[in-house]
Design an enzyme around this catalytic site. Structure first.
Site, PDB file in Angstrom:
ATOM      1  N   HIS A  37       0.820  -1.214   0.000  1.00  0.00           N
ATOM      2  CA  HIS A  37       0.000   0.000   0.000  1.00  0.00           C
ATOM      3  C   HIS A  37       0.851   1.260   0.000  1.00  0.00           C
ATOM      4  O   HIS A  37       0.566   2.217   0.727  1.00  0.00           O
ATOM      5  CB  HIS A  37      -0.927   0.005   1.226  1.00  0.00           C
ATOM      6  CG  HIS A  37      -1.909  -1.113   1.247  1.00  0.00           C
ATOM      7  ND1 HIS A  37      -2.488  -1.594   2.403  1.00  0.00           N
ATOM      8  CD2 HIS A  37      -2.423  -1.868   0.241  1.00  0.00           C
ATOM      9  CE1 HIS A  37      -3.311  -2.580   2.104  1.00  0.00           C
ATOM     10  NE2 HIS A  37      -3.288  -2.777   0.796  1.00  0.00           N
TER      11      HIS A  37
HETATM   12  C1  LIG Z   1      -0.505  -7.200  -4.695  1.00  0.00           C
HETATM   13  C2  LIG Z   1      -1.301  -5.995  -4.274  1.00  0.00           C
HETATM   14  C3  LIG Z   1      -2.446  -6.163  -3.509  1.00  0.00           C
HETATM   15  C4  LIG Z   1      -3.182  -5.036  -3.120  1.00  0.00           C
HETATM   16  N1  LIG Z   1      -4.387  -5.221  -2.494  1.00  0.00           N
HETATM   17  C5  LIG Z   1      -5.213  -4.159  -2.309  1.00  0.00           C
HETATM   18  C6  LIG Z   1      -6.550  -4.334  -1.905  1.00  0.00           C
HETATM   19  O1  LIG Z   1      -7.051  -5.453  -1.774  1.00  0.00           O
HETATM   20  N2  LIG Z   1      -7.302  -3.229  -1.703  1.00  0.00           N
HETATM   21  C7  LIG Z   1      -6.814  -1.978  -1.865  1.00  0.00           C
HETATM   22  O2  LIG Z   1      -7.524  -1.011  -1.610  1.00  0.00           O
HETATM   23  N3  LIG Z   1      -5.544  -1.778  -2.287  1.00  0.00           N
HETATM   24  C8  LIG Z   1      -4.754  -2.844  -2.561  1.00  0.00           C
HETATM   25  N4  LIG Z   1      -3.513  -2.649  -3.082  1.00  0.00           N
HETATM   26  C9  LIG Z   1      -3.044  -1.275  -3.282  1.00  0.00           C
HETATM   27  C10 LIG Z   1      -3.704  -0.565  -4.449  1.00  0.00           C
HETATM   28  O3  LIG Z   1      -3.944  -1.453  -5.522  1.00  0.00           O
HETATM   29  C11 LIG Z   1      -2.823   0.620  -4.868  1.00  0.00           C
HETATM   30  O4  LIG Z   1      -2.705   1.517  -3.781  1.00  0.00           O
HETATM   31  C12 LIG Z   1      -3.377   1.394  -6.056  1.00  0.00           C
HETATM   32  O5  LIG Z   1      -3.659   0.546  -7.130  1.00  0.00           O
HETATM   33  C13 LIG Z   1      -2.379   2.473  -6.471  1.00  0.00           C
HETATM   34  O6  LIG Z   1      -2.888   3.201  -7.555  1.00  0.00           O
HETATM   35  P1  LIG Z   1      -1.966   4.202  -8.367  1.00  0.00           P
HETATM   36  O7  LIG Z   1      -2.850   4.815  -9.400  1.00  0.00           O
HETATM   37  O8  LIG Z   1      -1.245   5.068  -7.428  1.00  0.00           O
HETATM   38  O9  LIG Z   1      -0.850   3.286  -9.046  1.00  0.00           O
HETATM   39  P2  LIG Z   1      -0.988   2.032 -10.004  1.00  0.00           P
HETATM   40  O10 LIG Z   1      -2.371   1.471  -9.972  1.00  0.00           O
HETATM   41  O11 LIG Z   1       0.136   1.128  -9.686  1.00  0.00           O
HETATM   42  O12 LIG Z   1      -0.817   2.646 -11.469  1.00  0.00           O
HETATM   43  C14 LIG Z   1       0.388   3.124 -11.991  1.00  0.00           C
HETATM   44  C15 LIG Z   1       0.373   2.840 -13.487  1.00  0.00           C
HETATM   45  O13 LIG Z   1       1.419   3.580 -14.080  1.00  0.00           O
HETATM   46  C16 LIG Z   1       2.114   2.750 -14.982  1.00  0.00           C
HETATM   47  N5  LIG Z   1       3.474   3.298 -15.059  1.00  0.00           N
HETATM   48  C17 LIG Z   1       4.401   3.347 -14.074  1.00  0.00           C
HETATM   49  N6  LIG Z   1       5.524   3.933 -14.516  1.00  0.00           N
HETATM   50  C18 LIG Z   1       5.294   4.274 -15.807  1.00  0.00           C
HETATM   51  C19 LIG Z   1       6.092   4.906 -16.807  1.00  0.00           C
HETATM   52  N7  LIG Z   1       7.351   5.289 -16.568  1.00  0.00           N
HETATM   53  N8  LIG Z   1       5.552   5.101 -18.033  1.00  0.00           N
HETATM   54  C20 LIG Z   1       4.266   4.711 -18.313  1.00  0.00           C
HETATM   55  N9  LIG Z   1       3.475   4.095 -17.396  1.00  0.00           N
HETATM   56  C21 LIG Z   1       3.992   3.879 -16.161  1.00  0.00           C
HETATM   57  C22 LIG Z   1       2.040   1.369 -14.359  1.00  0.00           C
HETATM   58  O14 LIG Z   1       2.289   0.348 -15.289  1.00  0.00           O
HETATM   59  C23 LIG Z   1       0.629   1.376 -13.809  1.00  0.00           C
HETATM   60  O15 LIG Z   1      -0.307   0.944 -14.772  1.00  0.00           O
HETATM   61  C24 LIG Z   1      -2.736  -3.740  -3.474  1.00  0.00           C
HETATM   62  C25 LIG Z   1      -1.601  -3.582  -4.252  1.00  0.00           C
HETATM   63  C26 LIG Z   1      -0.888  -4.699  -4.684  1.00  0.00           C
HETATM   64  C27 LIG Z   1       0.317  -4.499  -5.567  1.00  0.00           C
END
Ligand SMILES: Cc1cc2nc3c(=O)[nH]c(=O)nc-3n(C[C@H](O)[C@H](O)[C@H](O)COP(=O)(O)OP(=O)(O)OC[C@H]3O[C@@H](n4cnc5c(N)ncnc54)[C@H](O)[C@@H]3O)c2cc1C
Length: 503
Positions: free
Chosen positions: A437
């Site tokens: 997280h």
């Molecule tokens: C295994 C796991 C289990 C989890 N379980 C839960 C749960 O059950 N419930 C919950 O609430 N949260 C859970 N989480 C946490 C939650 O999923 C994350 O906090 C949330 O998805 C983060 O969202 P974000 O938009 O910040 O990043 P992300 O969803 O990670 O999105 C970032 C995106 O940017 C892309 N990216 C990164 N760098 C680049 C680049 N240089 N160029 C182009 N694209 C790029 C990536 O490929 C990705 O698609 C879990 C996370 C994981 C990994």
């Protein structure tokens, strides 16, 4: 210029922004995603099936943390696919609590009170249950409340044993009361995890002529001239111009892109040969929940492990501040059944949900193909250690309480040989994991907060036309899993920014 806005990263936040910002047909939006973009109904099983958590190597960034004080590296998973980490997560759909947003307010952050964010939480979901005062009926994300009946016998045993210890039963964690035990709300429909690539980027949204989604497009850096972002450069050298840039690359990706662009701690950047353009504390406030798996072998007659998630106890340690819930005991079957001598297992995983330990994300190199250095700095305060251990003791107490105790053959982790406080602490530290997280690496803050990187609408200090909107801007980690709060943050900002090219 071809695009008004380029969004980098199509994960939990980026998919929300791509949908919301392309609602105005006048705005030309480009979404760049490093991973593949599957059709909403075309995700492979490793990503679609809710019982398979963590995805696979083909859709993971492969990050490993530094060993740090706990003495071992941790696999810091991040989804690399349209949908991002929401495509690999456990699909637990729980919101940050009012007390979490009260702490944001104490930092001087305005516009994010519990009452204000409630509307954004309602907007994101479609929940056919619960009180309308709390729940949305027409949002893109389908959320379902697990029922006691749908749980496996051992998950039900966990809920009943916890209630037998005096904890309140919670029917709806996303309503007024969270202190207690109950089945999870999940963004799962018919066994399929509703990642944001499915929920927000429907086939209809993808057909919008003013929205382009480009997969396999990894961004190296933001292009900045005269204090203004004017586009991005991909790792393959392609330049893409846009009127404004939004980074939604997640808690590891967004700080890394900023730092490669010269936005970050100036001394560190210079040491890597990067010319600093804005000296900001990027990557200095990594927060995450330390996580320990207390595992039990199930008795053969109670070996059912589907659905894998689950139920949760959300409670407080003896050292919690008033109103805070700083411990989770999460019950799931996210464990390899082959690793159990009885062919079945249940995990009671303890998390410290309000850690005070703060870690870092730094660049190891200016080369975008080199992973950033992630140091969780878990359990670096004595209070964090004491509280996590209190949670693990509680988890073991539940493990020894009927009816749960009648359904399990024996404790596998840490195992009955671990009895004294010192033995338990050693076992917990040796096997410590992350709840996955990560937040707060590009924290928002009030004007004048020198530890903040972005303002309360994600605008990067001192750079025009550049915002960060994802889990990295949460000013501190909420006391719960982070997906819903990240989606909410994207909805909240999307509804409030009127001119994206200014900041
Ligand atoms: C295994 C796991 C289990 C989890 N379980 C839960 C749960 O059950 N419930 C919950 O609430 N949260 C859970 N989480 C946490 C939650 O999923 C994350 O906090 C949330 O998805 C983060 O969202 P974000 O938009 O910040 O990043 P992300 O969803 O990670 O999105 C970032 C995106 O940017 C892309 N990216 C990164 N760098 C680049 C680049 N240089 N160029 C182009 N694209 C790029 C990536 O490929 C990705 O698609 C879990 C996370 C994981 C990994």
């Amino acid at each position: 210029m071809e695009y008004d806005i380029v969004i980098v990263g199509g994960g939990s936040a980026g998919a929300v922004l791509a949908r919301r910002l392309s609602e105005s047909s006048q705005r030309r939006v480009l979404l760049l995603e490093a991973g593949p973009a599957y059709r909403p109904s075309g995700y492979p099983d490793a990503l679609a099936l809710a019982d398979r958590v963590g995805g696979d190597a083909a859709h993971d960034w492969g990050y490993k943390s530094e060993a740090g004080g706990i003495g071992h590296a941790i696999h810091a998973r991040r989804g690399r696919v349209l949908g991002g980490s929401s495509a690999v997560n456990a699909a637990v759909a729980m919101r940050a609590r009012p007390a979490d947003f009260d702490r944001w307010a104490q930092r001087g952050i305005t516009g994010w009170s519990a009452a204000e964010v409630l509307q954004s939480f309602r907007k994101l979901e479609s929940a056919p249950y619960g009180d309308e005062a709390w729940h949305g009926r027409e949002g893109p994300l389908q959320v379902r409340q697990m029922t006691s009946k749908a749980l496996t016998p051992s998950l039900r045993g966990f809920v009943d044993a916890t209630a037998a210890l005096g904890f309140e039963r919670i029917a709806d964690f996303n309503a007024e009361t969270q202190h207690g035990v109950g089945p999870y709300p999940l963004n799962v429909v018919d066994g399929v995890r509703q990642n944001t690539g499915i929920a927000y980027l429907t086939a209809e949204v993808r057909r919008r002529p003013n929205l382009e989604i480009r997969p396999d497009a990894e961004v190296d850096r933001v292009m900045v001239e005269g204090g203004r972002a004017y586009g991005v450069r991909l790792v393959d050298g392609t330049l893409i111009a846009a009127g404004a840039v939004i980074l939604s690359a997640g808690a590891y990706g967004s700080p890394a892109i900023l730092m490669r662009s010269g936005i970050g701690p100036a001394d560190e950047l210079r040491a890597l040969g990067i010319a600093p353009i804005a000296d900001l504390p990027v990557g200095r406030r990594l927060m995450d929940h330390p996580f320990y798996y207390n595992v039990y072998a199930l008795r053969r007659e109670f070996n059912a492990m589907t659905p894998a998630a689950g139920a949760i106890l959300w409670t407080r340690s003896h050292e919690a501040a008033p109103g805070e819930l700083d411990l989770h005991v999460s019950a799931t079957h996210i464990w390899d059944p082959a690793a159990s001598p009885t062919g079945g297992a249940i995990v009671l995983a303890t998390a410290l949900t309000l850690p005070e330990s703060v870690g870092t994300v730094r660049l190891a190199s200016a080369d975008p193909r080199v992973a950033p250095r992630i140091d969780f700095n878990f359990l670096s305060t004595a209070r964090d250690r004491r509280r996590l251990l209190e949670g693990v003791r509680l988890s073991r107490q539940i493990g020894a309480t009927a009816p749960f105790a009648d359904l399990v053959a024996h404790e596998m982790e840490p195992g009955r040989h671990v009895q004294t406080d010192a033995e338990l602490e050693a076992a917990v530290v040796a096997a410590l994991d992350t709840y996955q997280h990560a937040t707060s690496t590009v924290p928002m803050g009030a004007d004048g907060d020198a530890s903040a990187v972005v303002d309360t609408l994600g605008a990067v200090r001192g750079i025009g036309g550049l915002r960060v909107i994802d889990a990295s801007i949460l000013p501190e980690i909420p006391s719960v899993a982070t997906n819903l709060t990240t989606i909410m943050a994207a909805e909240h900002i999307a509804a409030r920014v009127t001119d994206w090219s200014r900041s």
